[in-house]
Design an enzyme around this catalytic site. Sequence first.
Site, PDB file in Angstrom:
ATOM      1  N   ARG A 147       0.312  -3.297  -5.933  1.00  0.00           N
ATOM      2  CA  ARG A 147      -0.895  -2.495  -6.099  1.00  0.00           C
ATOM      3  C   ARG A 147      -0.589  -1.019  -5.846  1.00  0.00           C
ATOM      4  O   ARG A 147       0.440  -0.665  -5.285  1.00  0.00           O
ATOM      5  CB  ARG A 147      -1.986  -2.972  -5.134  1.00  0.00           C
ATOM      6  CG  ARG A 147      -2.566  -4.328  -5.458  1.00  0.00           C
ATOM      7  CD  ARG A 147      -3.510  -4.820  -4.390  1.00  0.00           C
ATOM      8  NE  ARG A 147      -2.807  -5.207  -3.169  1.00  0.00           N
ATOM      9  CZ  ARG A 147      -3.396  -5.685  -2.076  1.00  0.00           C
ATOM     10  NH1 ARG A 147      -4.719  -5.816  -2.043  1.00  0.00           N
ATOM     11  NH2 ARG A 147      -2.679  -6.022  -1.016  1.00  0.00           N
ATOM     12  N   LYS A 194      -1.778  -0.914   1.541  1.00  0.00           N
ATOM     13  CA  LYS A 194      -1.415  -1.640   2.756  1.00  0.00           C
ATOM     14  C   LYS A 194      -1.006  -0.681   3.864  1.00  0.00           C
ATOM     15  O   LYS A 194      -0.678   0.480   3.625  1.00  0.00           O
ATOM     16  CB  LYS A 194      -0.273  -2.619   2.467  1.00  0.00           C
ATOM     17  CG  LYS A 194      -0.682  -3.767   1.551  1.00  0.00           C
ATOM     18  CD  LYS A 194      -1.812  -4.597   2.122  1.00  0.00           C
ATOM     19  CE  LYS A 194      -1.405  -5.411   3.323  1.00  0.00           C
ATOM     20  NZ  LYS A 194      -2.514  -6.240   3.865  1.00  0.00           N
ATOM     21  N   TYR A 200      -5.846  -0.192   4.134  1.00  0.00           N
ATOM     22  CA  TYR A 200      -6.033  -1.392   4.952  1.00  0.00           C
ATOM     23  C   TYR A 200      -5.026  -1.334   6.097  1.00  0.00           C
ATOM     24  O   TYR A 200      -3.824  -1.239   5.866  1.00  0.00           O
ATOM     25  CB  TYR A 200      -5.771  -2.669   4.136  1.00  0.00           C
ATOM     26  CG  TYR A 200      -6.807  -2.975   3.092  1.00  0.00           C
ATOM     27  CD1 TYR A 200      -8.110  -3.307   3.454  1.00  0.00           C
ATOM     28  CD2 TYR A 200      -6.489  -2.950   1.736  1.00  0.00           C
ATOM     29  CE1 TYR A 200      -9.074  -3.592   2.494  1.00  0.00           C
ATOM     30  CE2 TYR A 200      -7.441  -3.239   0.772  1.00  0.00           C
ATOM     31  CZ  TYR A 200      -8.731  -3.559   1.157  1.00  0.00           C
ATOM     32  OH  TYR A 200      -9.674  -3.840   0.208  1.00  0.00           O
ATOM     33  N   HIS A 253      -5.640  -3.374   9.457  1.00  0.00           N
ATOM     34  CA  HIS A 253      -5.631  -4.644  10.212  1.00  0.00           C
ATOM     35  C   HIS A 253      -4.851  -4.477  11.521  1.00  0.00           C
ATOM     36  O   HIS A 253      -3.948  -5.250  11.848  1.00  0.00           O
ATOM     37  CB  HIS A 253      -5.051  -5.782   9.369  1.00  0.00           C
ATOM     38  CG  HIS A 253      -5.812  -6.054   8.107  1.00  0.00           C
ATOM     39  ND1 HIS A 253      -7.065  -6.637   8.111  1.00  0.00           N
ATOM     40  CD2 HIS A 253      -5.515  -5.806   6.804  1.00  0.00           C
ATOM     41  CE1 HIS A 253      -7.501  -6.743   6.870  1.00  0.00           C
ATOM     42  NE2 HIS A 253      -6.584  -6.241   6.063  1.00  0.00           N
ATOM     43  N   GLU A 265     -10.958  -1.948   5.990  1.00  0.00           N
ATOM     44  CA  GLU A 265     -11.579  -3.220   6.366  1.00  0.00           C
ATOM     45  C   GLU A 265     -12.679  -3.098   7.401  1.00  0.00           C
ATOM     46  O   GLU A 265     -13.402  -4.069   7.653  1.00  0.00           O
ATOM     47  CB  GLU A 265     -10.515  -4.218   6.844  1.00  0.00           C
ATOM     48  CG  GLU A 265      -9.902  -3.912   8.200  1.00  0.00           C
ATOM     49  CD  GLU A 265      -8.701  -2.987   8.117  1.00  0.00           C
ATOM     50  OE1 GLU A 265      -8.040  -2.814   9.155  1.00  0.00           O
ATOM     51  OE2 GLU A 265      -8.427  -2.444   7.037  1.00  0.00           O
ATOM     52  N   ASP A 278      -3.625 -11.900   7.802  1.00  0.00           N
ATOM     53  CA  ASP A 278      -3.456 -10.465   8.045  1.00  0.00           C
ATOM     54  C   ASP A 278      -4.267  -9.992   9.241  1.00  0.00           C
ATOM     55  O   ASP A 278      -4.127  -8.857   9.691  1.00  0.00           O
ATOM     56  CB  ASP A 278      -3.779  -9.636   6.797  1.00  0.00           C
ATOM     57  CG  ASP A 278      -5.167  -9.888   6.245  1.00  0.00           C
ATOM     58  OD1 ASP A 278      -5.930 -10.647   6.870  1.00  0.00           O
ATOM     59  OD2 ASP A 278      -5.489  -9.326   5.185  1.00  0.00           O
TER      60      ASP A 278
END
Length: 367
Positions: free
Chosen positions: A15, A75, A94, A96, A118, A270
């Site tokens: 991505r 990411k 993102y 996490h 998120e 994740d």
Amino acid sequence: MVIGIPKEIKNNESRVGMTPAGVLELVQKGHTVYVQTGAGLGSGFTDGDYKKVGAHILDTIGQVYAISEMIVKVKEPIAEEYGMVQKNQIVFTYFHFASSLQLTEAMMESKAICIAYETVEESDGSLPLLTPMSEVAGRMAIQQGAKYLEKPKKGRGVLLGGVPGVPPGRVLVLGAGVVGIQAAKMAAGLGAHVTILDINMKRLRYVNDVMPPHVVTEFSNEFNIRKHVATHDLIVGGVLVKGGRAPKLITRDMLKLMHPGAVIVDVAVDQGGCVETSHPTTHEDPVFIIDDVVHYCVANMPGAVPYTSTLALTNVTLPYVLELADKGWEAACADNPCLNKGLNIIRGEVVHDGIAEAFGFDEKWVV
């Protein structure tokens, strides 16, 4: 503002943080966008596509980080990127954090402004930037689960839809959120028998109203989980604690109750995973087997369908990127309570209670 779009370097992550259409919106607003060469190729976008809309192409990831006031990616930064993140730089991606102390400490040390997709949250509790990737992951969970149930993949040898005269496979879905709903929809479409568990009765009532009769609901507790793991072929873990670690709903001893060759797809990996025996895997090496149970625990599942995922992601992130670029992070977060909830780490301080609870940090400052 100067915005940088680096190439994702996490294993098999294809991505990209923004489509050319998104870059065009930023350029038209007077912002400068730098894209690392080849960043969009995995999603089907060439350097030429970005140049046509006004982006500047840079050769290396280090150059992109060095020149940018805001980094927009998909990411979390990995170890090779930690030293590239700059003080006061906005990193919008993102993260996490609750699943990685190493990442959390590295971003604290960088003194950057870390805004996590998120945890951006609407007033109704929905997570607009997580939702499209959860939709992709939920649907993919059944695709992958069906594949790994095949005998050549070390699965039980079950066809989820069955055939006339043979009952369909049985799918257990933990969590009736976005991942769970999409997984149940896909599994039901294949003709599988689906059981979906949750502790939220409103969600279970919703599932009961919208799903066909072969999708059944049940309240989630340890007794019911133990009962169902013994009879189901595919288990999808789709639970979410906003910004925090996922609860361990399936323990190691429960694996002994399961059919040999049963498959677990832990979409929550994740966020630490909702299965005690889970650990993150990659698209390159996606599964492992414990007690004859196949575990699929890829932490970036949507990365396998990057064209669809990148379009879906830019659709929802672009308005927030524009707001941050137009106003700066402080004014944007002050004006938009939804975006304010995305703040996770500010100049070395943890400001999100989910991360603070995960690692025992003090929550010291919020905007």
